[in-house]
Design an enzyme around this catalytic site. Sequence first.
Site, PDB file in Angstrom:
ATOM      1  N   PRO A   9       0.743  -1.535  -0.280  1.00  0.00           N
ATOM      2  CA  PRO A   9       0.281  -0.264  -0.503  1.00  0.00           C
ATOM      3  C   PRO A   9       0.675   1.177  -0.494  1.00  0.00           C
ATOM      4  O   PRO A   9       2.288   1.130   0.408  1.00  0.00           O
ATOM      5  CB  PRO A   9      -0.350  -0.513   1.076  1.00  0.00           C
ATOM      6  CG  PRO A   9       0.058  -1.121   2.170  1.00  0.00           C
ATOM      7  CD  PRO A   9       0.629  -2.380   0.778  1.00  0.00           C
ATOM      8  N   ASN A  10       0.155   2.708  -0.320  1.00  0.00           N
ATOM      9  CA  ASN A  10       1.145   3.770  -0.708  1.00  0.00           C
ATOM     10  C   ASN A  10       1.703   4.009  -1.467  1.00  0.00           C
ATOM     11  O   ASN A  10       2.155   4.445  -1.441  1.00  0.00           O
ATOM     12  CB  ASN A  10       1.273   4.338   0.322  1.00  0.00           C
ATOM     13  CG  ASN A  10      -0.205   4.300   1.380  1.00  0.00           C
ATOM     14  OD1 ASN A  10      -1.422   4.915   0.590  1.00  0.00           O
ATOM     15  ND2 ASN A  10      -0.564   3.160   2.839  1.00  0.00           N
ATOM     16  N   ARG A  17       4.704  10.915  -2.227  1.00  0.00           N
ATOM     17  CA  ARG A  17       4.451  11.023  -0.692  1.00  0.00           C
ATOM     18  C   ARG A  17       5.859  11.578  -0.164  1.00  0.00           C
ATOM     19  O   ARG A  17       7.313  10.871  -0.202  1.00  0.00           O
ATOM     20  CB  ARG A  17       4.003   9.273  -1.133  1.00  0.00           C
ATOM     21  CG  ARG A  17       4.178   9.373  -0.269  1.00  0.00           C
ATOM     22  CD  ARG A  17       4.036   7.252  -0.254  1.00  0.00           C
ATOM     23  NE  ARG A  17       4.433   6.977   1.630  1.00  0.00           N
ATOM     24  CZ  ARG A  17       4.187   5.821   2.263  1.00  0.00           C
ATOM     25  NH1 ARG A  17       4.643   4.564   0.728  1.00  0.00           N
ATOM     26  NH2 ARG A  17       3.853   5.536   2.831  1.00  0.00           N
ATOM     27  N   TYR A  22      11.259   9.906   0.803  1.00  0.00           N
ATOM     28  CA  TYR A  22      11.021   8.287  -0.172  1.00  0.00           C
ATOM     29  C   TYR A  22      11.752   8.834  -0.961  1.00  0.00           C
ATOM     30  O   TYR A  22      12.140   7.944  -2.217  1.00  0.00           O
ATOM     31  CB  TYR A  22      10.251   7.935  -0.235  1.00  0.00           C
ATOM     32  CG  TYR A  22       9.175   7.035   1.113  1.00  0.00           C
ATOM     33  CD1 TYR A  22       9.709   6.045   0.885  1.00  0.00           C
ATOM     34  CD2 TYR A  22       8.065   7.903   1.573  1.00  0.00           C
ATOM     35  CE1 TYR A  22       9.456   5.048   2.340  1.00  0.00           C
ATOM     36  CE2 TYR A  22       7.702   7.189   3.165  1.00  0.00           C
ATOM     37  CZ  TYR A  22       8.276   5.738   3.637  1.00  0.00           C
ATOM     38  OH  TYR A  22       7.760   4.927   4.340  1.00  0.00           O
ATOM     39  N   ASN A  73       7.397  -5.814  -1.014  1.00  0.00           N
ATOM     40  CA  ASN A  73       7.598  -4.786   0.053  1.00  0.00           C
ATOM     41  C   ASN A  73       6.147  -4.248   0.699  1.00  0.00           C
ATOM     42  O   ASN A  73       5.876  -4.113   0.052  1.00  0.00           O
ATOM     43  CB  ASN A  73       7.829  -3.561  -0.973  1.00  0.00           C
ATOM     44  CG  ASN A  73       7.713  -2.302   0.521  1.00  0.00           C
ATOM     45  OD1 ASN A  73       7.781  -2.178   1.728  1.00  0.00           O
ATOM     46  ND2 ASN A  73       9.135  -1.105  -0.790  1.00  0.00           N
ATOM     47  N   ALA A  76       3.314  -0.706   4.986  1.00  0.00           N
ATOM     48  CA  ALA A  76       3.059  -0.671   6.911  1.00  0.00           C
ATOM     49  C   ALA A  76       2.492  -1.796   7.012  1.00  0.00           C
ATOM     50  O   ALA A  76       2.387  -2.213   8.367  1.00  0.00           O
ATOM     51  CB  ALA A  76       2.050   0.653   6.281  1.00  0.00           C
ATOM     52  N   ASP A  86       1.855 -14.959   8.004  1.00  0.00           N
ATOM     53  CA  ASP A  86       1.947 -16.728   7.548  1.00  0.00           C
ATOM     54  C   ASP A  86       1.937 -17.748   6.144  1.00  0.00           C
ATOM     55  O   ASP A  86       2.134 -18.512   5.838  1.00  0.00           O
ATOM     56  CB  ASP A  86       0.310 -16.910   8.267  1.00  0.00           C
ATOM     57  CG  ASP A  86       1.179 -16.927   9.837  1.00  0.00           C
ATOM     58  OD1 ASP A  86       1.438 -17.694  10.362  1.00  0.00           O
ATOM     59  OD2 ASP A  86      -0.873 -17.695  10.398  1.00  0.00           O
ATOM     60  N   GLU A  97      12.204 -10.274   1.873  1.00  0.00           N
ATOM     61  CA  GLU A  97      11.144  -8.350   2.286  1.00  0.00           C
ATOM     62  C   GLU A  97      12.116  -7.505   1.795  1.00  0.00           C
ATOM     63  O   GLU A  97      13.735  -7.510   2.405  1.00  0.00           O
ATOM     64  CB  GLU A  97      10.745  -8.492   3.559  1.00  0.00           C
ATOM     65  CG  GLU A  97      10.028  -7.010   3.937  1.00  0.00           C
ATOM     66  CD  GLU A  97       9.421  -6.938   5.403  1.00  0.00           C
ATOM     67  OE1 GLU A  97       8.730  -8.295   5.614  1.00  0.00           O
ATOM     68  OE2 GLU A  97       9.708  -6.414   5.781  1.00  0.00           O
ATOM     69  N   HIS A  99      12.503  -2.512   1.887  1.00  0.00           N
ATOM     70  CA  HIS A  99      12.252  -1.759   2.629  1.00  0.00           C
ATOM     71  C   HIS A  99      12.701  -0.227   1.762  1.00  0.00           C
ATOM     72  O   HIS A  99      14.261  -0.654   1.646  1.00  0.00           O
ATOM     73  CB  HIS A  99      12.111  -1.233   4.131  1.00  0.00           C
ATOM     74  CG  HIS A  99      11.102  -2.339   4.491  1.00  0.00           C
ATOM     75  ND1 HIS A  99       9.420  -1.841   4.242  1.00  0.00           N
ATOM     76  CD2 HIS A  99      11.491  -3.204   4.892  1.00  0.00           C
ATOM     77  CE1 HIS A  99       8.965  -2.915   4.998  1.00  0.00           C
ATOM     78  NE2 HIS A  99      10.237  -3.893   5.397  1.00  0.00           N
ATOM     79  N   LEU A 100      12.476   0.528   1.035  1.00  0.00           N
ATOM     80  CA  LEU A 100      13.045   1.605   0.205  1.00  0.00           C
ATOM     81  C   LEU A 100      14.018   1.993   2.006  1.00  0.00           C
ATOM     82  O   LEU A 100      15.218   2.477   1.764  1.00  0.00           O
ATOM     83  CB  LEU A 100      12.055   2.890   0.070  1.00  0.00           C
ATOM     84  CG  LEU A 100      11.138   2.168  -1.852  1.00  0.00           C
ATOM     85  CD1 LEU A 100       9.748   2.797  -1.741  1.00  0.00           C
ATOM     86  CD2 LEU A 100      11.941   2.198  -1.825  1.00  0.00           C
ATOM     87  N   ARG A 106      13.883   4.937  11.631  1.00  0.00           N
ATOM     88  CA  ARG A 106      12.818   6.130  11.632  1.00  0.00           C
ATOM     89  C   ARG A 106      11.460   5.315  12.739  1.00  0.00           C
ATOM     90  O   ARG A 106      11.916   5.226  14.342  1.00  0.00           O
ATOM     91  CB  ARG A 106      11.883   5.610  10.857  1.00  0.00           C
ATOM     92  CG  ARG A 106      12.346   5.744   8.859  1.00  0.00           C
ATOM     93  CD  ARG A 106      11.523   5.524   8.150  1.00  0.00           C
ATOM     94  NE  ARG A 106      10.189   6.649   8.021  1.00  0.00           N
ATOM     95  CZ  ARG A 106       9.896   5.935   7.149  1.00  0.00           C
ATOM     96  NH1 ARG A 106       9.795   5.170   6.687  1.00  0.00           N
ATOM     97  NH2 ARG A 106       8.770   6.883   6.889  1.00  0.00           N
TER      98      ARG A 106
HETATM   99  C1  DQA Z   1       8.012   1.191   3.547  1.00  0.00           C
HETATM  100  C2  DQA Z   1       8.420   1.007   5.325  1.00  0.00           C
HETATM  101  C3  DQA Z   1       6.824   1.275   5.954  1.00  0.00           C
HETATM  102  O1  DQA Z   1       6.872   1.561   7.293  1.00  0.00           O
HETATM  103  C4  DQA Z   1       6.022   2.131   5.243  1.00  0.00           C
HETATM  104  O2  DQA Z   1       4.902   2.095   6.171  1.00  0.00           O
HETATM  105  C5  DQA Z   1       6.290   2.360   4.142  1.00  0.00           C
HETATM  106  C6  DQA Z   1       6.724   2.050   2.976  1.00  0.00           C
HETATM  107  C7  DQA Z   1       9.691   1.879   2.743  1.00  0.00           C
HETATM  108  O3  DQA Z   1       9.882   0.943   1.930  1.00  0.00           O
HETATM  109  O4  DQA Z   1      10.544   1.631   3.616  1.00  0.00           O
HETATM  110  O5  DQA Z   1       5.372   2.391   2.977  1.00  0.00           O
HETATM  111  O6  DQA Z   1       8.204  -0.857   3.629  1.00  0.00           O
END
Ligand code: DQA
Length: 143
Positions: A9-10, A17, A22, A73, A76, A86, A97, A99-100, A106
């Site tokens: 999401p997002n 954003r 980011y 990724n 949240a 799971d 996994e 994360h950017l 943070r």
């Molecule tokens: C994220 C880090 C998460 O905490 C956040 O909710 C995101 C992006 C990252 O790629 O840094 O939406 O997954």
Amino acid sequence: MKVLVIHGPNLNLLGSRELSVYGTATLADIDEDIRSAADELGIEVTFHQTAREGEIIELLHAAIESVDGAILNPAAYSHTSRAIADAIRAVPYPVIEVHLSNIHAREPWRARSVTAEAATGIVAGLGAGSYVAALHAMRRMMS
Ligand code: DQA
């Protein structure tokens, strides 16, 4: 070798954003980086972005017969979703996994990823490089 890439999401709003966290790269820019690294490594990649928790789970399940690994990724959902955790445990292929941002640098609540607890490995804080590093790791794992 086939790798599924799932953006949670997002992440569709990257480029506009929270620029200070980011950066200005859009999701399309990031996918282009991933695709060019994948081409060099001889990996076939498919991309999905969704805001829905259940869809992430369904994508992981649907790939059981068709991929060698996944790069995820969960955004949240990383911090909340035991259902995705799971699903990661339930699939037979490695899930890395990514994360950017550096989730450990943070807000304190971001430092725990319940999905990372189920993942094969985690890369964080390198921007699009997190995905590229994950692809390289996947290649090494398979050779
Ligand atoms: C994220 C880090 C998460 O905490 C956040 O909710 C995101 C992006 C990252 O790629 O840094 O939406 O997954």
